[in-house]
Design a protein around this motif. Structure first.
Motif, PDB file in Angstrom:
ATOM      1  N   GLY A  75       0.801  -1.220   0.000  1.00 49.31           N
ATOM      2  CA  GLY A  75       0.000   0.000   0.000  1.00 49.31           C
ATOM      3  C   GLY A  75       0.830   1.264   0.000  1.00 49.31           C
ATOM      4  O   GLY A  75       0.311   2.350  -0.229  1.00 49.31           O
ATOM      5  N   SER A  76       2.140   1.123   0.257  1.00 43.94           N
ATOM      6  CA  SER A  76       3.021   2.286   0.237  1.00 43.94           C
ATOM      7  C   SER A  76       4.444   1.796   0.064  1.00 43.94           C
ATOM      8  O   SER A  76       4.771   0.635   0.363  1.00 43.94           O
ATOM      9  N   SER A  77       5.293   2.696  -0.418  1.00 47.46           N
ATOM     10  CA  SER A  77       6.674   2.305  -0.663  1.00 47.46           C
ATOM     11  C   SER A  77       7.538   3.554  -0.744  1.00 47.46           C
ATOM     12  O   SER A  77       7.071   4.631  -1.118  1.00 47.46           O
ATOM     13  N   PHE A  78       8.812   3.387  -0.370  1.00 50.82           N
ATOM     14  CA  PHE A  78       9.799   4.436  -0.567  1.00 50.82           C
ATOM     15  C   PHE A  78      11.166   3.765  -0.621  1.00 50.82           C
ATOM     16  O   PHE A  78      11.267   2.538  -0.762  1.00 50.82           O
ATOM     17  N   LEU A  79      12.220   4.535  -0.482  1.00 55.12           N
ATOM     18  CA  LEU A  79      13.574   4.020  -0.645  1.00 55.12           C
ATOM     19  C   LEU A  79      13.902   2.876   0.303  1.00 55.12           C
ATOM     20  O   LEU A  79      14.700   1.991  -0.014  1.00 55.12           O
ATOM     21  N   PHE A  80      13.288   2.882   1.489  1.00 50.30           N
ATOM     22  CA  PHE A  80      13.748   2.009   2.559  1.00 50.30           C
ATOM     23  C   PHE A  80      12.853   0.798   2.806  1.00 50.30           C
ATOM     24  O   PHE A  80      13.097   0.028   3.733  1.00 50.30           O
ATOM     25  N   GLY A  81      11.800   0.620   2.003  1.00 50.13           N
ATOM     26  CA  GLY A  81      10.961  -0.554   2.176  1.00 50.13           C
ATOM     27  C   GLY A  81       9.503  -0.281   1.869  1.00 50.13           C
ATOM     28  O   GLY A  81       9.092   0.851   1.607  1.00 50.13           O
ATOM     29  N   ASP A  82       8.718  -1.351   1.902  1.00 49.81           N
ATOM     30  CA  ASP A  82       7.295  -1.287   1.579  1.00 49.81           C
ATOM     31  C   ASP A  82       6.453  -1.367   2.845  1.00 49.81           C
ATOM     32  O   ASP A  82       6.923  -1.784   3.915  1.00 49.81           O
ATOM     33  N   GLU A  83       5.190  -0.990   2.695  1.00 45.80           N
ATOM     34  CA  GLU A  83       4.210  -1.128   3.764  1.00 45.80           C
ATOM     35  C   GLU A  83       2.998  -1.849   3.205  1.00 45.80           C
ATOM     36  O   GLU A  83       2.556  -1.528   2.094  1.00 45.80           O
ATOM     37  N   PRO A  84       2.434  -2.833   3.930  1.00 50.47           N
ATOM     38  CA  PRO A  84       1.284  -3.580   3.399  1.00 50.47           C
ATOM     39  C   PRO A  84       0.072  -2.682   3.186  1.00 50.47           C
ATOM     40  O   PRO A  84      -0.137  -1.699   3.905  1.00 50.47           O
ATOM     41  N   LEU A  85      -0.750  -3.058   2.210  1.00 48.02           N
ATOM     42  CA  LEU A  85      -2.020  -2.368   2.007  1.00 48.02           C
ATOM     43  C   LEU A  85      -2.996  -2.733   3.116  1.00 48.02           C
ATOM     44  O   LEU A  85      -3.666  -1.858   3.681  1.00 48.02           O
ATOM     45  N   PHE A  86      -3.087  -4.032   3.428  1.00 47.36           N
ATOM     46  CA  PHE A  86      -3.999  -4.517   4.468  1.00 47.36           C
ATOM     47  C   PHE A  86      -3.224  -5.329   5.503  1.00 47.36           C
ATOM     48  O   PHE A  86      -2.270  -6.035   5.164  1.00 47.36           O
ATOM     49  N   GLY A  87      -3.649  -5.223   6.740  1.00 48.13           N
ATOM     50  CA  GLY A  87      -3.092  -6.050   7.802  1.00 48.13           C
ATOM     51  C   GLY A  87      -3.690  -7.443   7.721  1.00 48.13           C
ATOM     52  O   GLY A  87      -4.866  -7.636   8.029  1.00 48.13           O
ATOM     53  N   SER A  88      -2.898  -8.400   7.293  1.00 47.78           N
ATOM     54  CA  SER A  88      -3.408  -9.765   7.126  1.00 47.78           C
ATOM     55  C   SER A  88      -2.247 -10.755   7.151  1.00 47.78           C
ATOM     56  O   SER A  88      -1.259 -10.566   6.442  1.00 47.78           O
ATOM     57  N   PRO A  89      -2.341 -11.782   7.972  1.00 46.93           N
ATOM     58  CA  PRO A  89      -3.440 -12.101   8.903  1.00 46.93           C
ATOM     59  C   PRO A  89      -3.357 -11.341  10.220  1.00 46.93           C
ATOM     60  O   PRO A  89      -4.241 -11.464  11.060  1.00 46.93           O
ATOM     61  N   VAL A  90      -2.273 -10.561  10.400  1.00 41.59           N
ATOM     62  CA  VAL A  90      -2.078  -9.849  11.664  1.00 41.59           C
ATOM     63  C   VAL A  90      -2.201  -8.349  11.433  1.00 41.59           C
ATOM     64  O   VAL A  90      -1.571  -7.801  10.520  1.00 41.59           O
ATOM     65  N   ALA A  91      -3.010  -7.718  12.252  1.00 44.17           N
ATOM     66  CA  ALA A  91      -3.040  -6.254  12.282  1.00 44.17           C
ATOM     67  C   ALA A  91      -1.886  -5.795  13.162  1.00 44.17           C
ATOM     68  O   ALA A  91      -1.786  -6.199  14.322  1.00 44.17           O
ATOM     69  N   GLU A  92      -1.009  -4.968  12.610  1.00 42.21           N
ATOM     70  CA  GLU A  92       0.221  -4.614  13.322  1.00 42.21           C
ATOM     71  C   GLU A  92       0.119  -3.316  14.116  1.00 42.21           C
ATOM     72  O   GLU A  92       1.021  -3.007  14.896  1.00 42.21           O
ATOM     73  N   TYR A  93      -0.925  -2.552  13.901  1.00 38.33           N
ATOM     74  CA  TYR A  93      -1.085  -1.316  14.680  1.00 38.33           C
ATOM     75  C   TYR A  93      -2.544  -0.874  14.612  1.00 38.33           C
ATOM     76  O   TYR A  93      -3.280  -1.226  13.692  1.00 38.33           O
ATOM     77  N   ALA A  94      -2.958  -0.120  15.611  1.00 38.64           N
ATOM     78  CA  ALA A  94      -4.316   0.423  15.632  1.00 38.64           C
ATOM     79  C   ALA A  94      -4.420   1.514  14.583  1.00 38.64           C
ATOM     80  O   ALA A  94      -3.650   2.471  14.583  1.00 38.64           O
TER      81      ALA A  94
END
Length: 766
Positions: A75-94
């Protein structure tokens, strides 16, 4: 340049400007709203809806299972890594997206999103990491590449040995800040033929949005067209944090083969998007009896949230802001902490704002210990040109461009600082329940222009179309580029007889039309876009000069633009030129300078703050448009006041943002503006490595709002003196709202005063 005209401003203020949500909904358009986690670290076992009218209107829920084969959960990306679009199977933050609920209207989508019931399970999961202290305990950090880590200066041990006095391990804290753009995150995704998509996104970086969408769907970049006409405020929040919404809308449209619009309501936006980095720092400083600092060491913890985003860049930005003083020797240990919170990202003057404030906290602490005027200590530690080169080796420029000393002295004189400081002492002596303070803060801000494309095309009727990589986010970019176009093409008429302003049209950013558009941020996009436009126009001028010469020889008189273009078309001259401007080594970074004086009054009983006056002087080089730059400086300063004073970005025990509306999150309002507000754009003349000698203006003035915070500290100190509080050296964290100010003055002072008054009256009556 050309007479100032703010076309874009007039469009916006008249309500005629078209933003993403103003684009008419296509036929069969659907609407989406995020379902997000309320837990910081948990398995998502089930998602269901409460029985209601809204839930009956739900068409479907799109989640990880709907990502096409060959696509990625990104769901997001930059020079230092990606971020998931959806938390699955674990939600990692509120606040993390778990899916998108799709309905026939935005109202039903929003209602259904609020009526979701998510079942969680935390079995076999470790406790979430929510604070920087917990991150340290768990060794939870993001790596900062060595080439991105700032350079230390001098020998700290030697500097401490030379010191007459020392302050050891003192804490200073700065909280987060929400972007609070006028237009929340929004996108409209429309499926097109042959497995392609058109996505209208409110984004500061359409090109990266295109790549994230394509990677999520597993299709070529060329199958995704991202268009951004303009953005209703960005402040960094529409850079890397905008992709999640654009990608989610694109995924839903791709799956359902129908247009999908998503527009976050303010509460959801505030909960999910993140903000400025919270920071905790500890400083140890050595200094002489006259206030000259000989050594400084910092231990800094940066709360980056769940993904790296741009956080590994923040240490360098912080140190850049902090190095505005000559610390003698400077050492530091900076940790970028990974926590189970929303990702923190770049926000107007990222890192510089926090670093510059920490510098002021240290200066004022030293001044308090020595019982010296803080301004004297500031000036005692200003850079010489030689020390400036030591602290900013790649950016210092020539000695003639180092204007901070003259700016500071100019501001002290024009603002009558010494007279007002004396008047404030008299005021505080005469008033028990109201106290005033005044403070002056300098600014050194490192700017790094980015490469930028530009294309200028002249149509058959003589009208001019300009395309640039920069996005209009309300910073006057289009106005400056329009003016640059007219200035550059006007070289064909040295006498200025031909005005082309009404003929120039700027086109929206389109990732399949002008590539390598880059990121609109860092206050440099106007500068870079103007430089690319100038290069493209110069190519056209070179092609048109022979045509002009021929027409002059034929007619013997003046040649109009229309005649010139008509002849150029007849002669088969290419009337479209493209350029890709890349800053040279000498212009890759440079320094901006400024200073601000602010005077405040506090109500000791309530903690209410009144900003009486602010004076700003800012070095804009030779401004491309003084009116635009002045507006940027003033707006940036007011937004900075919000960060330093008003805006409490609070979360609950699970890290879920609870300051999710203006009922509880107080942004600057009309009464935040200083009662007397004087801002001066200083024209410092020729700068050979700048675009027409100009310098950036959009972000740096945020830093100058620290003068308000420092003035509040002085007023609190006066209140403490009044009521016999011996602790005149204290830390005032960021933000400092009225409740905090009242507490720092002493919550019990009224009771104590009334008790003493009652006792005095009792003795008198006896």
């Amino acid at each position: 340049m050309i007479t100032f005209r703010l076309i874009e401003f007039l469009f916006c203020t008249a309500g005629e400007a078209v933003y993403v949500d103003d684009i008419p909904a296509p036929k069969n358009c659907l609407y989406g709203e995020f379902i997000y986690s309320t837990q910081p670290l948990a398995y998502v076992k089930n998602i269901k809806f409460k029985p209601s009218l809204a839930s009956e209107k739900v068409l479907t829920v799109v989640s990880t299972k709907d990502i096409p084969s060959g696509g990625q959960n990104i769901g997001s990306s930059f020079l230092f890594g990606d971020e998931p679009l959806f938390g699955s199977p674990v939600a990692e933050y509120a606040g993390q997206a778990l899916g998108v609920v799709i309905a026939e209207t935005q109202r039903y989508a929003n209602l259904a999103g609020k009526q979701v019931v998510v079942e969680y399970d935390t079995k076999d999961l470790k406790p979430p990491i929510l604070t920087v202290e917990q991150a340290v305990q768990n060794n939870s950090y993001f790596e900062v590449p060595p080439e991105r880590y700032p350079k230390q200066v001098g020998d700290f041990s030697k500097g401490m040995a030379e010191a007459d006095h020392k302050i050891l391990a003192t804490e200073v804290k700065l909280a987060s800040q929400y972007y609070f753009y006028m237009e929340t995150q929004t996108a409209l995704a429309i499926p097109d033929e042959d497995n392609t998509l058109v996505v209208y996104s409110s984004s500061q970086y359409p090109e990266l949005a295109q790549s994230v969408i394509a990677r999520c769907l597993g299709i070529p970049f060329s199958n995704v067209r991202v268009i951004t006409r303009r953005v209703g405020g960005g402040f960094g929040g529409k850079a890397f944090r905008s992709y999640t919404l654009a990608t989610a809308a694109a995924l839903c449209a791709f799956k359902l083969r129908r247009p999908v619009r998503m527009y976050l309501n303010r509460s959801t936006d505030m909960i999910m998007i993140g903000g400025r980095h919270p920071i905790k720092a500890y400083y140890t400083v050595g200094f002489k009896s006259n206030g000259r600092i000989t050594a400084l060491h910092l231990d800094i913890l940066i709360n980056a949230g769940i993904s790296p985003d741009a956080s590994p860049l923040i240490p360098d930005y912080m140190m850049s802001g902090l190095k505005k003083y000559n610390w003698g020797a400077l050492s530091f240990d900076i940790k970028v902490c990974k926590t189970n919170n929303t990702s923190k990202s770049t926000m107007r003057a990222p890192g510089d704002t926090q670093g510059s404030f920490i510098a002021e906290a240290i200066i004022e602490h030293v001044a308090s210990v020595l019982s010296l005027d803080a301004n004297n200590v500031r000036q005692k530690n200003f850079h010489t040109y030689d020390s400036l080169v030591s602290f900013y080796p790649e950016s210092a420029g020539e000695a003639s461009t180092y204007t901070l000393h003259s700016i500071f002295n100019r501001l002290l004189t024009t603002s009558s600082y010494l007279h007002r400081a004396e008047s404030i002492k008299h005021f505080n002596n005469r008033n028990k329940w109201r106290k005033r303070g005044i403070s002056c803060v300098p600014l050194i801000f490192k700017v790094a222009p980015r490469p930028a494309p530009g294309r200028v095309s002249v149509l058959n009727d003589g009208s001019i179309v300009v395309e640039v990589g920069g996005v209009e986010v309300g910073q006057g970019l289009w106005t400056k580029v329009q003016q640059m176009t007219v200035f550059a093409l006007g070289q064909l008429w040295p006498d200025g007889s031909e005005c082309l302003l009404d003929r120039v049209r700027l086109l929206q950013a389109d990732t399949l039309n002008l590539i390598q558009g880059g990121l609109t941020a860092g206050s440099t996009s106007s500068e870079s876009s103007c430089a690319a436009t100038l290069e493209a126009c110069n190519m056209l001028v070179d092609r048109l000069k022979p045509v002009m010469k021929k027409l002059k020889q034929q007619s013997g008189g003046a040649v109009s633009w229309d005649a010139l273009i008509a002849q150029a078309i007849t002669d088969n001259v290419n009337l479209s030129s493209s350029a890709y401007w890349v800053p040279g080594q000498e212009s890759s970074t440079y320094l901006n300078y400024g200073a601000a004086i602010s005077e405040v009054e506090i109500d000791v009983l309530t903690g209410a703050i009144t900003l009486l006056r602010s004076d700003l002087v800012y070095d804009c080089g030779k401004s491309l448009n003084p009116a635009v730059d002045l507006g940027q400086i003033e707006g940036s300063f007011i937004q900075g006041i919000g960060f330093f004073i008003n805006e409490e970005h609070e979360t609950n025990a699970d890290g879920l943002v609870v300051s999710d509306s203006t009922w509880v999150y107080k942004i600057p309002s009309v009464d935040t503006i200083p009662k007397q507000f004087n801002a001066e754009v200083l024209n410092t003349g020729y700068h050979k490595n700048r675009v027409l000698s100009s310098k950036a203006s959009g972000e740096p003035a945020v830093v100058l709002a620290a003068s308000v915070h420092c003035a509040v500290r002085e007023a609190i100190r006066a209140a403490r003196k009044e009521f016999g509080n011996s602790q005149l050296t204290f830390q005032l964290d960021v933000p400092a709202p009225m409740t905090h100010v009242k507490e720092m003055c002493g919550l019990d002072i009224v009771d104590k005063y009334l008790e003493s008054l009652s006792a005095h009256q009792s003795r008198a009556s006896a």
